[in-house]
Design a protein around this motif. Structure first.
Motif, PDB file in Angstrom:
ATOM      1  N   LYS A   1      12.441 -51.091   0.910  1.00 41.82           N
ATOM      2  CA  LYS A   1      12.768 -49.771   0.432  1.00 41.82           C
ATOM      3  C   LYS A   1      12.734 -49.758  -1.157  1.00 41.82           C
ATOM      4  O   LYS A   1      13.821 -49.328  -1.889  1.00 41.82           O
ATOM      5  CB  LYS A   1      14.383 -49.667   1.040  1.00 41.82           C
ATOM      6  CG  LYS A   1      14.576 -49.848   2.488  1.00 41.82           C
ATOM      7  CD  LYS A   1      15.607 -49.144   2.909  1.00 41.82           C
ATOM      8  CE  LYS A   1      15.989 -49.530   4.462  1.00 41.82           C
ATOM      9  NZ  LYS A   1      17.170 -48.987   5.029  1.00 41.82           N
ATOM     10  N   VAL A   2      11.560 -50.284  -1.566  1.00 37.96           N
ATOM     11  CA  VAL A   2      11.345 -50.202  -3.171  1.00 37.96           C
ATOM     12  C   VAL A   2      11.131 -48.789  -3.367  1.00 37.96           C
ATOM     13  O   VAL A   2      11.061 -48.569  -4.728  1.00 37.96           O
ATOM     14  CB  VAL A   2      10.441 -51.221  -3.624  1.00 37.96           C
ATOM     15  CG1 VAL A   2      10.640 -52.676  -3.725  1.00 37.96           C
ATOM     16  CG2 VAL A   2       9.014 -50.875  -2.834  1.00 37.96           C
TER      17      VAL A   2
ATOM     18  N   LEU B   1       7.154 -64.315  -1.543  1.00 33.45           N
ATOM     19  CA  LEU B   1       7.988 -62.884  -1.598  1.00 33.45           C
ATOM     20  C   LEU B   1       7.064 -61.695  -1.734  1.00 33.45           C
ATOM     21  O   LEU B   1       6.106 -61.669  -2.530  1.00 33.45           O
ATOM     22  CB  LEU B   1       8.934 -63.169  -2.805  1.00 33.45           C
ATOM     23  CG  LEU B   1       9.712 -61.651  -3.195  1.00 33.45           C
ATOM     24  CD1 LEU B   1      10.709 -61.401  -2.186  1.00 33.45           C
ATOM     25  CD2 LEU B   1       9.865 -61.660  -4.778  1.00 33.45           C
ATOM     26  N   VAL B   2       7.366 -60.583  -0.940  1.00 34.84           N
ATOM     27  CA  VAL B   2       6.831 -59.318  -1.118  1.00 34.84           C
ATOM     28  C   VAL B   2       7.650 -58.361  -1.188  1.00 34.84           C
ATOM     29  O   VAL B   2       8.637 -58.414  -0.340  1.00 34.84           O
ATOM     30  CB  VAL B   2       5.624 -59.137  -0.106  1.00 34.84           C
ATOM     31  CG1 VAL B   2       5.126 -57.668  -0.215  1.00 34.84           C
ATOM     32  CG2 VAL B   2       4.498 -60.132   0.062  1.00 34.84           C
ATOM     33  N   GLU B   3       7.836 -57.593  -2.295  1.00 36.07           N
ATOM     34  CA  GLU B   3       8.452 -56.211  -2.137  1.00 36.07           C
ATOM     35  C   GLU B   3       7.684 -54.943  -1.666  1.00 36.07           C
ATOM     36  O   GLU B   3       6.605 -54.980  -1.974  1.00 36.07           O
ATOM     37  CB  GLU B   3       8.997 -55.978  -3.690  1.00 36.07           C
ATOM     38  CG  GLU B   3       9.930 -56.878  -4.086  1.00 36.07           C
ATOM     39  CD  GLU B   3      10.690 -56.557  -5.244  1.00 36.07           C
ATOM     40  OE1 GLU B   3      11.830 -56.995  -5.314  1.00 36.07           O
ATOM     41  OE2 GLU B   3      10.277 -55.648  -5.956  1.00 36.07           O
TER      42      GLU B   3
ATOM     43  N   ARG C   1       4.558 -47.021   2.636  1.00 37.32           N
ATOM     44  CA  ARG C   1       3.657 -48.090   3.090  1.00 37.32           C
ATOM     45  C   ARG C   1       2.960 -49.041   1.927  1.00 37.32           C
ATOM     46  O   ARG C   1       2.188 -49.734   2.204  1.00 37.32           O
ATOM     47  CB  ARG C   1       2.539 -47.383   3.777  1.00 37.32           C
ATOM     48  CG  ARG C   1       2.746 -46.456   5.051  1.00 37.32           C
ATOM     49  CD  ARG C   1       1.650 -45.974   5.963  1.00 37.32           C
ATOM     50  NE  ARG C   1       1.255 -47.095   6.793  1.00 37.32           N
ATOM     51  CZ  ARG C   1      -0.162 -47.149   6.949  1.00 37.32           C
ATOM     52  NH1 ARG C   1      -1.156 -46.689   6.470  1.00 37.32           N
ATOM     53  NH2 ARG C   1      -0.154 -48.309   7.800  1.00 37.32           N
ATOM     54  N   GLU C   2       3.616 -48.908   0.855  1.00 38.04           N
ATOM     55  CA  GLU C   2       3.385 -50.024  -0.328  1.00 38.04           C
ATOM     56  C   GLU C   2       3.639 -51.290   0.122  1.00 38.04           C
ATOM     57  O   GLU C   2       4.583 -51.474   0.275  1.00 38.04           O
ATOM     58  CB  GLU C   2       4.312 -49.287  -1.646  1.00 38.04           C
ATOM     59  CG  GLU C   2       3.977 -50.464  -2.630  1.00 38.04           C
ATOM     60  CD  GLU C   2       5.133 -50.115  -3.731  1.00 38.04           C
ATOM     61  OE1 GLU C   2       5.006 -50.920  -4.734  1.00 38.04           O
ATOM     62  OE2 GLU C   2       5.914 -49.181  -3.705  1.00 38.04           O
TER      63      GLU C   2
ATOM     64  N   CYS D   1       1.916 -57.711   3.026  1.00 37.43           N
ATOM     65  CA  CYS D   1       2.957 -58.747   3.443  1.00 37.43           C
ATOM     66  C   CYS D   1       2.277 -59.493   4.661  1.00 37.43           C
ATOM     67  O   CYS D   1       2.482 -60.597   4.787  1.00 37.43           O
ATOM     68  CB  CYS D   1       4.074 -57.743   3.781  1.00 37.43           C
ATOM     69  SG  CYS D   1       5.210 -58.124   5.141  1.00 37.43           S
ATOM     70  N   PHE D   2       1.705 -58.703   5.629  1.00 38.13           N
ATOM     71  CA  PHE D   2       1.451 -59.244   6.881  1.00 38.13           C
ATOM     72  C   PHE D   2       0.104 -60.370   6.586  1.00 38.13           C
ATOM     73  O   PHE D   2      -0.224 -61.240   7.164  1.00 38.13           O
ATOM     74  CB  PHE D   2       1.222 -58.485   7.918  1.00 38.13           C
ATOM     75  CG  PHE D   2       2.213 -57.785   8.351  1.00 38.13           C
ATOM     76  CD1 PHE D   2       3.192 -58.583   9.689  1.00 38.13           C
ATOM     77  CD2 PHE D   2       2.829 -56.543   8.034  1.00 38.13           C
ATOM     78  CE1 PHE D   2       4.253 -57.893  10.115  1.00 38.13           C
ATOM     79  CE2 PHE D   2       3.865 -55.973   8.530  1.00 38.13           C
ATOM     80  CZ  PHE D   2       4.850 -56.824   9.618  1.00 38.13           C
ATOM     81  N   GLU D   3      -0.909 -59.592   5.707  1.00 43.19           N
ATOM     82  CA  GLU D   3      -2.112 -60.418   5.424  1.00 43.19           C
ATOM     83  C   GLU D   3      -1.649 -61.638   4.775  1.00 43.19           C
ATOM     84  O   GLU D   3      -2.223 -62.765   4.914  1.00 43.19           O
ATOM     85  CB  GLU D   3      -2.980 -59.333   4.523  1.00 43.19           C
ATOM     86  CG  GLU D   3      -3.729 -58.490   5.516  1.00 43.19           C
ATOM     87  CD  GLU D   3      -4.566 -57.393   4.746  1.00 43.19           C
ATOM     88  OE1 GLU D   3      -4.632 -57.260   3.532  1.00 43.19           O
ATOM     89  OE2 GLU D   3      -4.941 -56.437   5.504  1.00 43.19           O
ATOM     90  N   GLU D   4      -1.020 -61.733   3.703  1.00 41.23           N
ATOM     91  CA  GLU D   4      -0.496 -62.862   2.909  1.00 41.23           C
ATOM     92  C   GLU D   4      -0.151 -64.049   3.779  1.00 41.23           C
ATOM     93  O   GLU D   4      -0.278 -65.015   3.430  1.00 41.23           O
ATOM     94  CB  GLU D   4       0.389 -62.485   1.762  1.00 41.23           C
ATOM     95  CG  GLU D   4      -0.207 -62.002   0.488  1.00 41.23           C
ATOM     96  CD  GLU D   4       0.780 -62.061  -0.643  1.00 41.23           C
ATOM     97  OE1 GLU D   4       1.587 -63.005  -0.478  1.00 41.23           O
ATOM     98  OE2 GLU D   4       0.607 -61.197  -1.480  1.00 41.23           O
ATOM     99  N   LEU D   5       0.837 -63.321   4.845  1.00 48.79           N
ATOM    100  CA  LEU D   5       1.358 -64.357   5.689  1.00 48.79           C
ATOM    101  C   LEU D   5       0.536 -65.090   6.429  1.00 48.79           C
ATOM    102  O   LEU D   5       0.434 -66.341   6.760  1.00 48.79           O
ATOM    103  CB  LEU D   5       2.581 -63.601   6.528  1.00 48.79           C
ATOM    104  CG  LEU D   5       3.134 -64.555   7.514  1.00 48.79           C
ATOM    105  CD1 LEU D   5       4.196 -65.222   6.709  1.00 48.79           C
ATOM    106  CD2 LEU D   5       4.275 -63.582   8.440  1.00 48.79           C
ATOM    107  N   ALA D   6      -0.345 -64.066   7.028  1.00 49.45           N
ATOM    108  CA  ALA D   6      -1.547 -64.771   8.134  1.00 49.45           C
ATOM    109  C   ALA D   6      -2.576 -65.838   7.048  1.00 49.45           C
ATOM    110  O   ALA D   6      -2.885 -66.622   7.787  1.00 49.45           O
ATOM    111  CB  ALA D   6      -2.416 -63.491   8.496  1.00 49.45           C
ATOM    112  N   LEU D   7      -2.687 -65.350   6.098  1.00 49.33           N
ATOM    113  CA  LEU D   7      -3.572 -66.238   5.258  1.00 49.33           C
ATOM    114  C   LEU D   7      -3.130 -67.836   5.148  1.00 49.33           C
ATOM    115  O   LEU D   7      -3.649 -68.566   5.009  1.00 49.33           O
ATOM    116  CB  LEU D   7      -3.843 -65.731   3.971  1.00 49.33           C
ATOM    117  CG  LEU D   7      -5.071 -64.762   3.998  1.00 49.33           C
ATOM    118  CD1 LEU D   7      -5.142 -63.916   2.397  1.00 49.33           C
ATOM    119  CD2 LEU D   7      -6.469 -65.481   4.213  1.00 49.33           C
TER     120      LEU D   7
END
Length: 194
Positions: free
Chosen positions: A129-130, A154-156, A162-163, A168-174
Motif C-alpha cells: 500500500k505504498v 525487503l520490498v515495498e 502494481r508497483e 517482489c516475487f522475482e527477487e524471492l525466486a532468484l
C-alpha cells in the motif's frame, strides 16, 4: 538438469511460496496483481487458497505455487501444513497500519520459526500500500531494520498500482535459486512428493 520431468511439464523448477500476515494487509490483492493485470476488491480469504504462476527468472522457467493464507486467528488451525516444504515465505504488512508491522515480529516471524521445515527457506518482508504514502505509519528505514533483524529481504510495493509487485516475487525466486538445499527439495516435489 538431470531429470526430464521438469522440462516436459514446461518448467525447470517448481517452488512453493507462502503469503502470510494480518488480515486486510493485501495478501490476496498482491497475488491477484501478480497473476493477472487487474486488481479487484477482494473479500477476505477463508482458510487457504493458492494460485499457480509460471515465469522466467534468471533464464529458468519457474512454476510458482503461491499459497494465500487467511490472516484471521480462527482460520489458523491448518498452519503447520501450510509451511511444509515451502521454499519462500512472504510476510506482508500494510505501511499505513502500524500494528500489522508490529505483528510481523511479534506473531508471524515466531510462527515461521515454529513451523517452517526448511532451514534455508527464503523470507521476504513486503510493505504493501505504498500508493497511500501520505497515510504511511511505517517508514522504509524501519522496514529495512526489521528485515535485517529477521534475515529477510525487503520490498515495498503497491498491489493497487502494481508497483514492485513482480519484483517482489522475482527477487524471492532468484534468492531461492541460490540455495542448493531448496533446489534439491524442489526436485523431489517435481516427482510428485507435494
Amino acid at each position: 538438469m538431470s531429470s526430464s520431468s521438469g522440462q516436459s511439464s514446461g518448467f525447470d523448477l517448481s517452488f512453493k511460496i507462502l503469503l502470510i500476515g494480518d488480515s486486510g494487509v493485501g495478501k490476496s490483492s498482491l497475488l491477484v496483481s501478480f497473476i493477472s493485470s487487474s486488481v479487484e476488491d477482494l473479500t477476505p480469504t477463508i482458510g487457504v487458497d493458492f494460485k499457480i504462476k509460471t515465469l522466467t527468472v534468471g533464464g529458468k522457467r519457474l512454476k510458482l505455487t503461491i499459497w494465500d493464507t487467511a490472516g484471521q486467528e480462527r482460520f489458523r488451525t491448518l498452519t503447520s501444513s501450510y509451511y511444509r516444504k515451502a521454499q519462500g515465505i512472504i510476510l506482508v504488512y500494510d505501511v499505513t497500519r502500524r500494528e500489522t508491522f508490529t505483528n510481523l515480529s511479534e506473531v508471524w516471524s515466531k510462527e515461521v520459526e515454529l513451523y517452517s521445515t526448511n532451514q534455508d527457506c527464503v523470507k521476504m518482508l513486503v510493505g504493501n500500500k505504498v500508493d497511500r504514502d501520505t497515510e504511511r505509519t511505517v517508514s522504509r528505514e524501519e522496514g529495512l531494520a526489521l528485515a535485517k533483524e529477521l534475515g529477510c529481504l525487503l520490498v515495498e510495493c503497491s498491489a493497487k498500482t502494481r508497483e514492485n509487485v513482480e519484483q517482489c516475487f522475482e527477487e524471492l525466486a532468484l534468492k531461492i535459486m541460490e540455495a542448493p538445499s531448496l533446489l534439491e527439495e524442489d526436485q523431489q516435489q517435481l516427482k510428485g512428493v507435494f
